[in-house]
Design a protein around this motif. Sequence first.
Motif, PDB file in Angstrom:
ATOM      1  N   ILE A  55      72.205  12.173 -24.907  1.00 29.83           N
ATOM      2  CA  ILE A  55      72.643  12.375 -23.468  1.00 29.83           C
ATOM      3  C   ILE A  55      74.224  12.642 -23.299  1.00 29.83           C
ATOM      4  O   ILE A  55      74.917  12.689 -24.178  1.00 29.83           O
ATOM      5  CB  ILE A  55      72.495  10.793 -22.933  1.00 29.83           C
ATOM      6  N   ALA A  71      77.068  20.838 -17.216  1.00 25.38           N
ATOM      7  CA  ALA A  71      75.847  20.403 -16.715  1.00 25.38           C
ATOM      8  C   ALA A  71      74.647  21.463 -16.874  1.00 25.38           C
ATOM      9  O   ALA A  71      73.517  21.157 -17.055  1.00 25.38           O
ATOM     10  CB  ALA A  71      76.031  20.030 -15.189  1.00 25.38           C
ATOM     11  N   SER A  75      71.377  21.036 -18.998  1.00 29.85           N
ATOM     12  CA  SER A  75      69.947  21.332 -18.247  1.00 29.85           C
ATOM     13  C   SER A  75      68.985  22.297 -18.983  1.00 29.85           C
ATOM     14  O   SER A  75      67.751  22.123 -19.357  1.00 29.85           O
ATOM     15  CB  SER A  75      69.926  21.692 -17.014  1.00 29.85           C
ATOM     16  N   ASN A  78      67.696  20.770 -21.892  1.00 28.37           N
ATOM     17  CA  ASN A  78      66.734  19.543 -21.645  1.00 28.37           C
ATOM     18  C   ASN A  78      67.496  18.331 -22.118  1.00 28.37           C
ATOM     19  O   ASN A  78      66.655  17.255 -22.559  1.00 28.37           O
ATOM     20  CB  ASN A  78      65.262  19.498 -22.113  1.00 28.37           C
ATOM     21  N   PRO A  80      69.403  15.083 -20.909  1.00 31.35           N
ATOM     22  CA  PRO A  80      69.747  14.334 -19.915  1.00 31.35           C
ATOM     23  C   PRO A  80      71.264  13.897 -19.619  1.00 31.35           C
ATOM     24  O   PRO A  80      71.941  13.855 -20.777  1.00 31.35           O
ATOM     25  CB  PRO A  80      69.077  12.927 -20.180  1.00 31.35           C
ATOM     26  N   TYR A  81      71.641  13.968 -18.440  1.00 34.74           N
ATOM     27  CA  TYR A  81      73.031  13.642 -18.322  1.00 34.74           C
ATOM     28  C   TYR A  81      73.529  13.079 -16.653  1.00 34.74           C
ATOM     29  O   TYR A  81      72.476  12.870 -16.368  1.00 34.74           O
ATOM     30  CB  TYR A  81      73.989  14.991 -18.321  1.00 34.74           C
ATOM     31  N   LEU A  82      74.518  12.380 -16.655  1.00 36.02           N
ATOM     32  CA  LEU A  82      74.822  11.800 -15.619  1.00 36.02           C
ATOM     33  C   LEU A  82      76.181  12.060 -15.417  1.00 36.02           C
ATOM     34  O   LEU A  82      77.006  12.506 -16.017  1.00 36.02           O
ATOM     35  CB  LEU A  82      74.580  10.155 -15.399  1.00 36.02           C
ATOM     36  N   ARG A 100      70.567  14.399 -10.413  1.00 37.33           N
ATOM     37  CA  ARG A 100      71.011  13.655 -11.664  1.00 37.33           C
ATOM     38  C   ARG A 100      71.646  12.510 -11.123  1.00 37.33           C
ATOM     39  O   ARG A 100      72.200  12.608  -9.904  1.00 37.33           O
ATOM     40  CB  ARG A 100      72.051  14.409 -12.565  1.00 37.33           C
ATOM     41  N   MET A 119      68.278   5.905 -18.921  1.00 31.43           N
ATOM     42  CA  MET A 119      67.794   7.475 -19.093  1.00 31.43           C
ATOM     43  C   MET A 119      67.277   8.103 -20.371  1.00 31.43           C
ATOM     44  O   MET A 119      66.574   8.951 -20.654  1.00 31.43           O
ATOM     45  CB  MET A 119      69.083   8.313 -18.784  1.00 31.43           C
TER      46      MET A 119
END
Length: 121
Positions: A55, A71, A75, A78, A80-82, A100, A119
Amino acid sequence: MQDTTNKNTILIVEDDPYIAMDLEDAFDARGFKVLGPVADVITGLKVLSETSPDIAMLDYNLGNETSVEIARALSRSNIPYLFLSGQIEDVVKDNDLPPRPVMAKPYVPEQLIAVVRSMIA
């Protein structure tokens, strides 16, 4: 030296050195292996070319640039990030990114950790 074999790996992208240190300490104390922190897009993309975190936590505004390119790379992979940002409106306006989670600065570390854990669960 700590054993990081079974730890979740998080990439931290943050240009403020004090916030970066706090984030690194918070995630490390909760059992994450921390990549970075990195403070710019070029370094973030270099880290992603060399490793694949579980992540990523991105500060949106990195001084004279944004973390949007990182970002996009996350993506495509694949991963995940915030976003963690003081400019929530700017993050929301960037419509070419998949939706996100976005957390506002200042943040509560326990809430941030909870969101990250959910997540990758």
